[in-house]
Scaffold this active site. Sequence first.
Site, PDB file in Angstrom:
ATOM      1  N   HIS A 127     -23.832   3.702  -3.280  1.00 22.63           N
ATOM      2  CA  HIS A 127     -23.855   4.622  -2.133  1.00 22.63           C
ATOM      3  C   HIS A 127     -24.037   3.806  -0.847  1.00 22.63           C
ATOM      4  O   HIS A 127     -24.715   2.779  -0.844  1.00 22.63           O
ATOM      5  CB  HIS A 127     -25.000   5.632  -2.303  1.00 22.63           C
ATOM      6  CG  HIS A 127     -24.928   6.729  -1.289  1.00 22.63           C
ATOM      7  ND1 HIS A 127     -25.427   6.584  -0.018  1.00 22.63           N
ATOM      8  CD2 HIS A 127     -24.386   7.969  -1.346  1.00 22.63           C
ATOM      9  CE1 HIS A 127     -25.199   7.707   0.661  1.00 22.63           C
ATOM     10  NE2 HIS A 127     -24.566   8.552  -0.130  1.00 22.63           N
TER      11      HIS A 127
ATOM     12  N   GLU B 121     -16.276   7.969   0.713  1.00 22.79           N
ATOM     13  CA  GLU B 121     -17.200   8.529   1.695  1.00 22.79           C
ATOM     14  C   GLU B 121     -17.163   7.692   2.975  1.00 22.79           C
ATOM     15  O   GLU B 121     -17.856   6.665   3.069  1.00 22.79           O
ATOM     16  CB  GLU B 121     -18.629   8.497   1.152  1.00 22.79           C
ATOM     17  CG  GLU B 121     -18.822   9.257  -0.135  1.00 22.79           C
ATOM     18  CD  GLU B 121     -20.261   9.684  -0.281  1.00 22.79           C
ATOM     19  OE1 GLU B 121     -20.516  10.884  -0.145  1.00 22.79           O
ATOM     20  OE2 GLU B 121     -21.130   8.823  -0.491  1.00 22.79           O
TER      21      GLU B 121
HETATM   22  C1  PEP Z   1     -23.767  11.356   1.126  1.00 20.67           C
HETATM   23  O1  PEP Z   1     -24.752  10.809   1.597  1.00 20.67           O
HETATM   24  O2  PEP Z   1     -23.238  10.934   0.096  1.00 20.67           O
HETATM   25  C2  PEP Z   1     -23.213  12.500   1.811  1.00 20.67           C
HETATM   26  C3  PEP Z   1     -22.027  12.903   1.491  1.00 20.67           C
HETATM   27  O3  PEP Z   1     -24.008  13.073   2.757  1.00 20.67           O
HETATM   28  P1  PEP Z   1     -23.706  14.366   3.646  1.00 20.67           P
HETATM   29  O4  PEP Z   1     -23.055  15.399   2.761  1.00 20.67           O
HETATM   30  O5  PEP Z   1     -25.024  14.775   4.138  1.00 20.67           O
HETATM   31  O6  PEP Z   1     -22.754  13.919   4.722  1.00 20.67           O
END
Ligand code: PEP
Length: 256
Positions: free
Chosen positions: A99, A169
């Site tokens: 992550h 992400e």
């Molecule tokens: C994350 O930290 O993996 C994430 C997707 O956070 P958020 O949904 O809060 O943007």
Amino acid sequence: MQKTKKLKKLVVANWKMNPKTNAEALTILKETLKGANTAVDVTVCPPFLFLSLLAKIKLKKGITLGLQNVSEFEEGAHTGEVSVLMGKNFPISYVIVGHSERRAIKESDEVVAKKVLAVKKAKLTPIVCIGEHERDQHGLYLDAIKKQLLASLALLPKAAIKEIVVAYEPIWAIGKSASEAMDGHTLHQTSLLIRKILIEQFGSGAKETRILYGGAVAPENAALLVKEGEVDGLLVGHQSLKPKAFGEIIMGVSHA
Ligand code: PEP
């Protein structure tokens, strides 16, 4: 690009370092179960310390618990770490690896690759997170995504590619409001790129790899991101702590 096998979409709840109490954790999980439906796979990743408590709750079909991180080692002198084998004492299926909040505290691609292997060896499914810090005008972020993806999967045997999940992400979207998430069209271009890289490196088995999106997912954008972005599900951070909103996200994904 056609995929050969259609797995159910997956929605991942990453609670991060929340909530503060056992009672709150129990309430969030119980309420989350009410919003789940069998059309979509859901995995809830709480902090380690809540696992023994939450594992006592009977989960619905299609819902599992997962981990937010593990050590690359199986056991030994690694103060403060938790191994995937310890996680296996609980009914978990998925483990988030790499992550961006772990990478921000100096978790390298090499360590991520070792963790992916450790999770696979334990016969669990790694959810491997990748994503760029920012989008530059010259497209350098595309190289960065490719480099990070391949380095994070460097130790994965080719045949195992269909048994992992990639969570794309973009770091600039994480923790933001829905309006700051990536748009569906750009997400589609990026998810195609990720799949192309995976197929080039691992072969056609990568057509079955689930690719998720994460970053500012909320009830108002969940269905659109999955539909337009053509992703296989979502990784949800802060909104996963709000069972009503999370239930709406699951609903959105199941209708996408
Ligand atoms: C994350 O930290 O993996 C994430 C997707 O956070 P958020 O949904 O809060 O943007």
